[in-house]
Motif scaffolding. Structure first.
Motif, PDB file in Angstrom:
ATOM      1  N   HIS A   9       0.887  -1.160   0.000  1.00 40.41           N
ATOM      2  CA  HIS A   9       0.000   0.000   0.000  1.00 40.41           C
ATOM      3  C   HIS A   9       0.925   1.210   0.000  1.00 40.41           C
ATOM      4  CE1 HIS A   9      -2.738   3.133   1.360  1.00 40.41           C
ATOM      5  NE2 HIS A   9      -3.748   2.326   1.044  1.00 40.41           N
ATOM      6  N   HIS A  11       0.820   4.018   1.393  1.00 44.22           N
ATOM      7  CA  HIS A  11       0.987   4.640   2.707  1.00 44.22           C
ATOM      8  C   HIS A  11       1.462   3.571   3.697  1.00 44.22           C
ATOM      9  CE1 HIS A  11      -0.502   8.593   1.799  1.00 44.22           C
ATOM     10  NE2 HIS A  11      -1.672   8.137   1.370  1.00 44.22           N
ATOM     11  N   ASP A 199       4.764   5.135  -6.267  1.00 45.89           N
ATOM     12  CA  ASP A 199       3.855   5.105  -5.122  1.00 45.89           C
ATOM     13  C   ASP A 199       3.011   6.370  -5.030  1.00 45.89           C
ATOM     14  OD1 ASP A 199       4.162   2.564  -3.985  1.00 45.89           O
ATOM     15  OD2 ASP A 199       6.074   3.129  -3.108  1.00 45.89           O
ATOM     16  N   ASP A 200       3.582   7.501  -5.377  1.00 48.55           N
ATOM     17  CA  ASP A 200       2.799   8.744  -5.371  1.00 48.55           C
ATOM     18  C   ASP A 200       1.670   8.677  -6.403  1.00 48.55           C
ATOM     19  OD1 ASP A 200       4.423   9.731  -3.376  1.00 48.55           O
ATOM     20  OD2 ASP A 200       5.604  11.034  -4.701  1.00 48.55           O
ATOM     21  N   ILE A 203      -1.195   6.843  -4.891  1.00 51.48           N
ATOM     22  CA  ILE A 203      -1.932   7.693  -3.951  1.00 51.48           C
ATOM     23  C   ILE A 203      -2.924   8.577  -4.698  1.00 51.48           C
ATOM     24  CG2 ILE A 203      -1.714   9.597  -2.300  1.00 51.48           C
ATOM     25  CD1 ILE A 203       0.973   8.330  -1.458  1.00 51.48           C
ATOM     26  N   ASP A 206      -6.037   6.806  -5.628  1.00 49.49           N
ATOM     27  CA  ASP A 206      -6.871   6.341  -4.505  1.00 49.49           C
ATOM     28  C   ASP A 206      -8.059   7.272  -4.286  1.00 49.49           C
ATOM     29  OD1 ASP A 206      -7.767   4.918  -2.419  1.00 49.49           O
ATOM     30  OD2 ASP A 206      -6.149   5.449  -1.042  1.00 49.49           O
TER      31      ASP A 206
END
Length: 206
Positions: A9, A11, A199-200, A203, A206
């Protein structure tokens, strides 16, 4: 279909493993899990009974815990030179600080985050000792740089760089010169930048 599956995930500590994977430059599949939902589903609990990320599955081998994942991956892909060769003088240094970050340093920072006081009496028994003991030890680890193992960047730097950067951001670690100068070196790596971008992007979705 890659032989390596990454459960994560954006985060989470999965960002550390993402960086490690990008340093390796090997193909991998990503399984994005949700807190309180797919992380606790029976399918994932069969992978990690703690119901936490990250985890990897490499063929039939499952590895959890960030430091274990980084050490495992470095050993599985020795041609990437993310660990000193077995038998070299630096192998012990590599293991020492890789697991120091995952153990005493993280424990000391966690105690600070939650306001848990470590008394003189309990410091003898607690793995991290006093908070300042762990900080001083980490500064010592960086003294022979540019990296923990001297000139060789390793998985220990992936873990240490990630943890120190997070600790400074969360104010559980002070932005000491030894830390900020080290971060300037490791955060500028192309693999670190790629990992953050990936990963950003998750996010934002999401």
């Amino acid at each position: 279909m890659a032989d390596l599956t990454f459960y994560t995930h954006p985060h989470s500590r999965g960002r550390i493993v993402r960086w490690m994977l990008e340093e390796l430059g090997v193909p991998y599949d990503v399984k994005l899990l949700e807190y309180g939902a797919s992380m606790k589903a029976p399918e994932y609990l069969a992978i990690n009974p703690m119901g936490k990320v990250p985890a990897i599955k490499h063929g039939d081998t499952v590895v959890t815990e960030v430091s274990a994942i980084c050490a495992y991956l470095a050993d599985q892909f020795p041609e990437k030179k993310l660990a000193p060769p077995s038998g070299s003088k630096l192998r012990g240094t590599y293991y020492r600080w890789l697991f120091f970050v995952a153990g005493p340093l993280e424990m000391a920072a966690t105690c600070k985050a939650f306001g848990w006081d470590i008394s003189d009496e309990s410091a003898v028994s607690v793995g991290c000792g006093h908070y300042q003991d762990a900080i001083d030890a980490m500064v010592l680890a960086l003294a022979n740089g540019p990296y923990i193992c001297g000139e060789q960047f390793t998985a220990a730097d992936v873990l240490a760089g990630s943890f120190i950067g997070w600790g400074i951001m969360q104010k559980t670690l002070e932005p000491l010169p030894a830390f900020t100068e080290y971060l300037a070196r490791v955060d500028g790596r192309e693999a670190a930048k790629r990992a953050n971008e990936l990963d950003d992007a998750l996010i934002k979705q999401d």
